[in-house]
Design a protein around this motif. Structure first.
Motif, mmCIF file in Angstrom:
data_model
loop_
_atom_site.group_PDB
_atom_site.id
_atom_site.type_symbol
_atom_site.label_atom_id
_atom_site.label_comp_id
_atom_site.label_asym_id
_atom_site.label_seq_id
_atom_site.Cartn_x
_atom_site.Cartn_y
_atom_site.Cartn_z
ATOM 1 N N ILE A 81 0.854 -1.189 0.000
ATOM 2 C CA ILE A 81 0.000 0.000 0.000
ATOM 3 C C ILE A 81 0.888 1.236 0.000
ATOM 4 O O ILE A 81 1.889 1.298 0.721
ATOM 5 C CB ILE A 81 -0.930 0.026 1.222
ATOM 6 N N GLU A 82 0.514 2.197 -0.820
ATOM 7 C CA GLU A 82 1.209 3.485 -0.847
ATOM 8 C C GLU A 82 0.161 4.567 -0.604
ATOM 9 O O GLU A 82 -0.839 4.630 -1.316
ATOM 10 C CB GLU A 82 1.889 3.696 -2.199
ATOM 11 N N CYS A 83 0.394 5.381 0.397
ATOM 12 C CA CYS A 83 -0.511 6.491 0.704
ATOM 13 C C CYS A 83 0.230 7.797 0.446
ATOM 14 O O CYS A 83 1.326 7.999 0.962
ATOM 15 C CB CYS A 83 -0.955 6.441 2.163
ATOM 16 N N VAL A 84 -0.382 8.648 -0.336
ATOM 17 C CA VAL A 84 0.200 9.958 -0.619
ATOM 18 C C VAL A 84 -0.618 10.995 0.143
ATOM 19 O O VAL A 84 -1.839 11.072 -0.021
ATOM 20 C CB VAL A 84 0.193 10.264 -2.129
ATOM 21 N N VAL A 85 0.063 11.752 0.989
ATOM 22 C CA VAL A 85 -0.597 12.753 1.820
ATOM 23 C C VAL A 85 -0.157 14.130 1.370
ATOM 24 O O VAL A 85 1.034 14.423 1.321
ATOM 25 C CB VAL A 85 -0.249 12.547 3.318
ATOM 26 N N ASN A 86 -1.113 14.957 1.013
ATOM 27 C CA ASN A 86 -0.825 16.328 0.610
ATOM 28 C C ASN A 86 -1.040 17.256 1.791
ATOM 29 O O ASN A 86 -1.926 17.033 2.612
ATOM 30 C CB ASN A 86 -1.749 16.751 -0.535
ATOM 31 N N ALA A 87 -0.222 18.286 1.859
ATOM 32 C CA ALA A 87 -0.396 19.292 2.904
ATOM 33 C C ALA A 87 -1.709 20.023 2.656
ATOM 34 O O ALA A 87 -2.198 20.085 1.527
ATOM 35 C CB ALA A 87 0.769 20.274 2.896
ATOM 36 N N GLU A 88 -2.278 20.540 3.700
ATOM 37 C CA GLU A 88 -3.495 21.318 3.533
ATOM 38 C C GLU A 88 -3.224 22.457 2.573
ATOM 39 O O GLU A 88 -2.187 23.108 2.638
ATOM 40 C CB GLU A 88 -3.962 21.889 4.874
ATOM 41 N N GLN A 89 -4.175 22.670 1.700
ATOM 42 C CA GLN A 89 -3.991 23.750 0.733
ATOM 43 C C GLN A 89 -4.253 25.069 1.433
ATOM 44 O O GLN A 89 -5.276 25.273 2.058
ATOM 45 C CB GLN A 89 -4.959 23.577 -0.438
ATOM 46 N N ALA A 90 -3.290 25.940 1.331
ATOM 47 C CA ALA A 90 -3.413 27.252 1.959
ATOM 48 C C ALA A 90 -3.581 28.309 0.876
ATOM 49 O O ALA A 90 -2.967 28.231 -0.177
ATOM 50 C CB ALA A 90 -2.175 27.547 2.790
ATOM 51 N N ASP A 91 -4.434 29.238 1.146
ATOM 52 C CA ASP A 91 -4.563 30.363 0.230
ATOM 53 C C ASP A 91 -3.420 31.322 0.516
ATOM 54 O O ASP A 91 -3.069 31.574 1.666
ATOM 55 C CB ASP A 91 -5.897 31.087 0.440
ATOM 56 N N ALA A 92 -2.837 31.821 -0.537
ATOM 57 C CA ALA A 92 -1.731 32.755 -0.389
ATOM 58 C C ALA A 92 -1.986 33.956 -1.280
ATOM 59 O O ALA A 92 -2.657 33.867 -2.299
ATOM 60 C CB ALA A 92 -0.417 32.091 -0.762
ATOM 61 N N GLN A 93 -1.464 35.050 -0.868
ATOM 62 C CA GLN A 93 -1.636 36.277 -1.628
ATOM 63 C C GLN A 93 -0.310 37.026 -1.612
ATOM 64 O O GLN A 93 0.314 37.169 -0.569
ATOM 65 C CB GLN A 93 -2.733 37.125 -0.985
ATOM 66 N N LEU A 94 0.129 37.455 -2.785
ATOM 67 C CA LEU A 94 1.345 38.249 -2.897
ATOM 68 C C LEU A 94 0.967 39.637 -3.376
ATOM 69 O O LEU A 94 0.125 39.787 -4.254
ATOM 70 C CB LEU A 94 2.309 37.634 -3.914
ATOM 71 N N GLU A 95 1.605 40.627 -2.793
ATOM 72 C CA GLU A 95 1.366 42.003 -3.232
ATOM 73 C C GLU A 95 2.702 42.578 -3.669
ATOM 74 O O GLU A 95 3.679 42.534 -2.923
ATOM 75 C CB GLU A 95 0.790 42.826 -2.079
ATOM 76 N N PHE A 96 2.744 43.056 -4.899
ATOM 77 C CA PHE A 96 3.966 43.632 -5.447
ATOM 78 C C PHE A 96 3.821 45.153 -5.469
ATOM 79 O O PHE A 96 2.820 45.670 -5.948
ATOM 80 C CB PHE A 96 4.199 43.144 -6.888
#
Length: 111
Positions: A37-52
């Motif tokens: 068995i192989e389990c792939v765990v993704n990190a929680e998706q976080a919203d990100a915002q960049l301001e230039f």
């Protein structure tokens, strides 16, 4: 009308994102079965915002760190949407490393 399947409930509570491998060995007096068995765990998706913020017509680059805490090397394809943004189309991040993704904003007008 019988079924040849048996449910085998498994509870998996990983602490970190990554790829987890395990073997399940089922034994009887007549048979041995091994399930990989192989389990792939993704990190929680976080919203990100960049301001230039940059003076008119001047370029600014922001290095975005991409950390690979999994057990496999990563190869990403970058798809940038929006005007005046540039960056490499591909990025590779080796296991256990952090690679910067250079996102560049090159304004062609005041906005």
């Amino acid at each position: 009308g019988g079924s040849d399947t048996v449910e085998l409930p498994i509870k998996f509570t990983p602490k970190y994102a990554g790829c987890y491998h395990c073997q399940i060995i089922l034994k009887s007096s007549f048979d041995i079965r091994v399930y990989e068995i192989e389990c792939v765990v993704n990190a929680e998706q976080a919203d990100a915002q960049l301001e230039f913020q940059t003076p008119a017509y001047q370029t600014v680059t922001q290095e975005i760190p991409i950390s690979n805490m999994s057990s496999q090397d990563w190869r990403f394809e970058a798809i940038l949407e929006g005007q005046c943004f540039y960056g490499p189309p591909m990025i590779n991040v080796r296991v256990g490393e952090t690679a910067p993704y250079p996102l560049t904003f090159k304004p062609v007008a005041e906005c």
